[in-house]
Design an enzyme around this catalytic site. Structure first.
Site, mmCIF file in Angstrom:
data_model
loop_
_atom_site.group_PDB
_atom_site.id
_atom_site.type_symbol
_atom_site.label_atom_id
_atom_site.label_comp_id
_atom_site.label_asym_id
_atom_site.label_seq_id
_atom_site.Cartn_x
_atom_site.Cartn_y
_atom_site.Cartn_z
ATOM 1 N N LYS A 139 1.666 -19.991 5.493
ATOM 2 C CA LYS A 139 0.883 -20.273 6.682
ATOM 3 C C LYS A 139 0.690 -18.988 7.482
ATOM 4 O O LYS A 139 1.497 -18.074 7.292
ATOM 5 C CB LYS A 139 1.529 -21.363 7.523
ATOM 6 C CG LYS A 139 2.849 -20.948 8.176
ATOM 7 C CD LYS A 139 3.400 -22.084 8.986
ATOM 8 C CE LYS A 139 2.879 -22.060 10.388
ATOM 9 N NZ LYS A 139 3.801 -21.371 11.330
ATOM 10 N N LYS A 153 13.806 -27.273 3.574
ATOM 11 C CA LYS A 153 15.095 -27.449 4.269
ATOM 12 C C LYS A 153 15.844 -28.627 3.645
ATOM 13 O O LYS A 153 15.259 -29.689 3.396
ATOM 14 C CB LYS A 153 14.871 -27.705 5.766
ATOM 15 C CG LYS A 153 14.413 -26.451 6.505
ATOM 16 C CD LYS A 153 14.287 -26.740 7.986
ATOM 17 C CE LYS A 153 13.587 -25.609 8.726
ATOM 18 N NZ LYS A 153 14.443 -24.497 9.090
ATOM 19 N N GLU A 171 13.102 -24.525 20.226
ATOM 20 C CA GLU A 171 13.621 -23.184 19.936
ATOM 21 C C GLU A 171 13.943 -22.470 21.241
ATOM 22 O O GLU A 171 13.287 -22.704 22.261
ATOM 23 C CB GLU A 171 12.570 -22.375 19.181
ATOM 24 C CG GLU A 171 12.188 -22.969 17.846
ATOM 25 C CD GLU A 171 11.155 -22.114 17.149
ATOM 26 O OE1 GLU A 171 11.535 -21.307 16.293
ATOM 27 O OE2 GLU A 171 9.967 -22.240 17.482
ATOM 28 N N ARG A 191 0.826 -1.205 0.000
ATOM 29 C CA ARG A 191 0.000 0.000 0.000
ATOM 30 C C ARG A 191 0.865 1.262 0.000
ATOM 31 O O ARG A 191 0.543 2.258 -0.646
ATOM 32 C CB ARG A 191 -0.877 -0.021 1.258
ATOM 33 C CG ARG A 191 -1.816 1.154 1.389
ATOM 34 C CD ARG A 191 -2.263 1.288 2.822
ATOM 35 N NE ARG A 191 -3.039 0.111 3.208
ATOM 36 C CZ ARG A 191 -4.362 0.038 3.110
ATOM 37 N NH1 ARG A 191 -5.046 1.063 2.664
ATOM 38 N NH2 ARG A 191 -5.007 -1.031 3.485
ATOM 39 N N LYS A 223 8.863 -23.212 22.578
ATOM 40 C CA LYS A 223 9.644 -21.975 22.564
ATOM 41 C C LYS A 223 10.366 -21.830 23.900
ATOM 42 O O LYS A 223 9.925 -22.373 24.913
ATOM 43 C CB LYS A 223 8.709 -20.764 22.423
ATOM 44 C CG LYS A 223 7.807 -20.831 21.209
ATOM 45 C CD LYS A 223 8.456 -20.177 20.032
ATOM 46 C CE LYS A 223 7.528 -20.115 18.860
ATOM 47 N NZ LYS A 223 8.198 -20.277 17.573
ATOM 48 N N ASP A 226 5.210 -24.715 3.099
ATOM 49 C CA ASP A 226 5.604 -25.075 4.455
ATOM 50 C C ASP A 226 7.125 -25.068 4.385
ATOM 51 O O ASP A 226 7.720 -25.960 3.768
ATOM 52 C CB ASP A 226 5.105 -26.466 4.839
ATOM 53 C CG ASP A 226 5.460 -26.795 6.277
ATOM 54 O OD1 ASP A 226 6.646 -26.630 6.638
ATOM 55 O OD2 ASP A 226 4.582 -27.192 7.052
ATOM 56 N N HIS A 227 7.769 -24.069 4.979
ATOM 57 C CA HIS A 227 9.187 -23.889 4.685
ATOM 58 C C HIS A 227 10.044 -25.063 5.179
ATOM 59 O O HIS A 227 11.158 -25.249 4.746
ATOM 60 C CB HIS A 227 9.703 -22.524 5.178
ATOM 61 C CG HIS A 227 9.958 -22.458 6.647
ATOM 62 N ND1 HIS A 227 8.962 -22.252 7.553
ATOM 63 C CD2 HIS A 227 11.095 -22.553 7.370
ATOM 64 C CE1 HIS A 227 9.477 -22.234 8.771
ATOM 65 N NE2 HIS A 227 10.785 -22.408 8.691
ATOM 66 N N ASP A 269 0.721 -23.587 15.412
ATOM 67 C CA ASP A 269 1.871 -22.898 14.805
ATOM 68 C C ASP A 269 2.896 -23.893 14.252
ATOM 69 O O ASP A 269 3.512 -23.638 13.221
ATOM 70 C CB ASP A 269 2.533 -22.002 15.864
ATOM 71 C CG ASP A 269 3.669 -21.170 15.289
ATOM 72 O OD1 ASP A 269 3.450 -20.520 14.250
ATOM 73 O OD2 ASP A 269 4.777 -21.180 15.861
ATOM 74 N N HIS A 292 4.589 -28.022 10.359
ATOM 75 C CA HIS A 292 5.975 -28.459 10.232
ATOM 76 C C HIS A 292 6.213 -29.885 10.759
ATOM 77 O O HIS A 292 6.800 -30.717 10.074
ATOM 78 C CB HIS A 292 6.921 -27.502 10.966
ATOM 79 C CG HIS A 292 6.791 -26.070 10.521
ATOM 80 N ND1 HIS A 292 6.493 -25.711 9.233
ATOM 81 C CD2 HIS A 292 6.931 -24.902 11.194
ATOM 82 C CE1 HIS A 292 6.454 -24.392 9.130
ATOM 83 N NE2 HIS A 292 6.711 -23.871 10.312
HETATM 84 C C1 BG6 Z 1 7.343 -20.700 11.783
HETATM 85 C C2 BG6 Z 1 6.641 -20.517 13.089
HETATM 86 O O1 BG6 Z 1 6.496 -21.285 10.839
HETATM 87 O O2 BG6 Z 1 8.488 -21.527 11.978
HETATM 88 C C3 BG6 Z 1 7.580 -19.924 14.120
HETATM 89 O O3 BG6 Z 1 5.530 -19.652 12.909
HETATM 90 C C4 BG6 Z 1 8.828 -20.758 14.243
HETATM 91 O O4 BG6 Z 1 6.932 -19.830 15.384
HETATM 92 C C5 BG6 Z 1 9.438 -20.994 12.880
HETATM 93 O O5 BG6 Z 1 9.736 -20.043 15.064
HETATM 94 C C6 BG6 Z 1 10.569 -21.981 12.980
HETATM 95 O O6 BG6 Z 1 11.242 -22.052 11.763
HETATM 96 P P1 BG6 Z 1 12.773 -22.431 11.699
HETATM 97 O O7 BG6 Z 1 13.078 -22.541 10.243
HETATM 98 O O8 BG6 Z 1 13.514 -21.331 12.386
HETATM 99 O O9 BG6 Z 1 12.889 -23.730 12.429
#
Ligand code: BG6
Length: 483
Positions: free
Chosen positions: A148, A182, A216, A51, A331, A177-178, A235, A240
């Site tokens: 997501k 990996k 994490e 925007r 976390k 979904d990243h 989340d 994941h």
């Molecule tokens: C995200 C979550 O999809 O993945 C986060 O929303 C999380 O909460 C993150 O921290 C973790 O990704 P990675 O690649 O750092 O393990």
């Protein structure tokens, strides 16, 4: 070993939310690295859309600062940064109105690959899709990328899928979904299906249990508003961890091809049994020196959202009947550690007698940090009288084995280039996402109905003690971060 580069034709990547956090941290640095790797041919363009009123020069400045913050050493190459910036453009649009759309439409070049990255909240997906059609921006070569959270539960995910399907064919929709991008996660498939060694043993007859940990050290500050509505289950587990579970447990697909792989993953999700309440542990981190508690981070003194979850589940199929899968994520834990451990069963009979001790083979797939795969093998303890046994690792640390020149691409680098190549193998299909929600929903509804309050756990610990108990009750222990 230098990575082989698969060339692509020039393309346009149009990023809605082009000035947002995801663009800054992930999308722009990933594309820059692919540019440095020679995968962004001359006529390609990255068009930032948001925007905010900006011109191309203003956007290039914005991108320069994003690269210097998030692209690591590659950003020191000012020649490369300048050349990359020449490929950048910016258009200001009103996602919910008509401003800017015509200008964006006029920039489009027929028959060139065109990927629209929806790096915005799902509430705008529908407005964007409608306007892409209204202003004639969609053609055969068009694909869209969505991030997501893909829904909050089964109903909202279905509604989103329906909405996207009104505008696009499923073959045009790339749900990221990243974790699937990996390198080690993909290696999991290479190890399983590229070797004769493992697959014959890959079942309940030989495997005692499988555990997946994604731990994490970060808390949720800065993302409290989103996280408080999501929690660890939505989340991380629904997406994941679920994807990791699928790749570990699926049958060999007939080809490494999008629908063949996704069909097999879907069967795994559908085979998941419901989770018993006593196989579930939820936790919430408390304050530590200089660090807020979860409740302070989300500014809700009564929050019942979990920042940690551990669970035990089973798959209802022939291959896995009787093998438990243990999942845990949280976390503010004591280490950043993502790993999958496959624990094999004891040998049927120990010829070395009780003093040799109990030894089991374990295959550990380390996702981060220090990506690699280790197989624990039992050997004779050297120099001892009699036959005492010990476990040694057959170690394949990627950094060591592949050498310093091996570039391990960031997940986003791989995934964005797959979008451009039109390869959906590492993206989630509509039915997969819905099946994952169909399994997750009753778990969440169950603890809501019970008024469950997550167990407090110390920041920078391994999570609530109940998570350790979940394992110990079964005579097992977590690998990786320990209590
Ligand atoms: C995200 C979550 O999809 O993945 C986060 O929303 C999380 O909460 C993150 O921290 C973790 O990704 P990675 O690649 O750092 O393990």
């Amino acid at each position: 070993m230098v990575a082989r580069i698969i060339p692509v034709d020039s393309f346009d990547l149009i990023v809605f939310g082009g000035t947002g956090d995801l663009a800054r941290r992930k999308i722009l640095p990933a594309l820059f690295k692919r540019f440095c790797g020679g995968q962004m041919p001359g006529e390609s363009r990255l068009i930032g859309v948001a925007r905010r009123e900006l011109d191309d020069l203003g956007y290039r400045d914005f991108v320069r600062s994003a690269l210097s913050e998030f692209a690591g050493e590659a950003a020191f190459d000012t020649v490369a940064v300048n050349a990359f910036c020449d490929m950048l453009h910016y258009v200001s649009v009103d996602a919910r109105g008509d401003r800017g759309w015509q200008a964006l439409g006029e920039m489009m070049i027929p028959d060139k690959v065109r990927a629209f990255y929806y790096s915005v909240g799902p509430s705008v997906f529908s407005d964007l899709s409608e306007r892409l059609h209204k202003y004639g921006l969609v053609d055969e070569q068009t694909r869209i990328v969505v991030e997501k959270p893909f829904g909050h539960d089964l109903d909202t995910a279905r509604a989103l899928n329906r909405e996207l399907a009104r505008h696009f064919d499923e073959t045009q929709i790339y749900r990221i979904d990243h974790y699937l991008g990996k390198e080690t996660v993909q290696n999991l498939m290479a190890v399983r299906f590229g070797n004769m060694l493992f697959e014959p043993l890959w079942n309940a007859q030989y495997i005692d249990h499988i555990q997946i940990t994604v731990a994490e050290t970060v808390g949720v500050s800065g993302r409290g508003e989103y996280y408080e509505k999501a929690g660890a289950m939505r989340d991380m587990v629904q997406n994941h961890l679920m994807q990791l579970l699928c790749l570990i447990a699926m049958e060999p697909p007939s080809f490494f091809e999008p629908n063949a792989v996704r069909d097999e993953k879907l069967k795994v999700i559908r085979a998941l049994d419901s989770v018993q309440p006593h196989h579930l542990v939820r936790g919430q981190y408390t304050a530590a020196d200089g660090f807020n508690s979860y409740r302070e981070d989300v500014d809700n003194p009564r929050s019942k959202t979990e920042s940690f979850v551990a669970l035990k589940c089973h798959l209802n199929n022939w291959r896995w009947a009787g093998t438990p899968f243990y999942l845990r994520t949280g976390k503010r834990l004591n280490e950043q550690d993502s790993e999958i451990t496959v624990v094999f069963k004891d040998t049927p009979h120990s010829i070395f007698g009780p003093e040799a001790g109990r030894h089991r083979n374990e295959l550990t797939i380390q996702l981060q940090p220090d990506e690699g795969i280790t197989l624990g093998v039992t050997i004779k303890e050297p120099g001892q009288g009699g036959m005492r046994l010990m476990d040694v690792p057959l170690d394949m640390s990627f950094a060591e084995t592949l050498g310093p020149d091996a570039h391990t691409p960031d997940a986003y680098e791989r995934l964005i280039m797959d979008v451009i190549r039109g390869n959906q193998t590492l993206f989630m299909r509509n039915d997969e996402v819905e099946a994952a929600w169909a399994w997750t929903d009753p778990i969440i509804r169950g603890w809501e109905a019970r008024g469950d309050v997550p167990k407090p756990y110390d920041s920078f610990s391994a999570g609530p003690d109940d998570a350790a108990l979940l394992m110990r009750r079964d005579g097992r222990e977590w690998r990786g971060i320990t209590h």
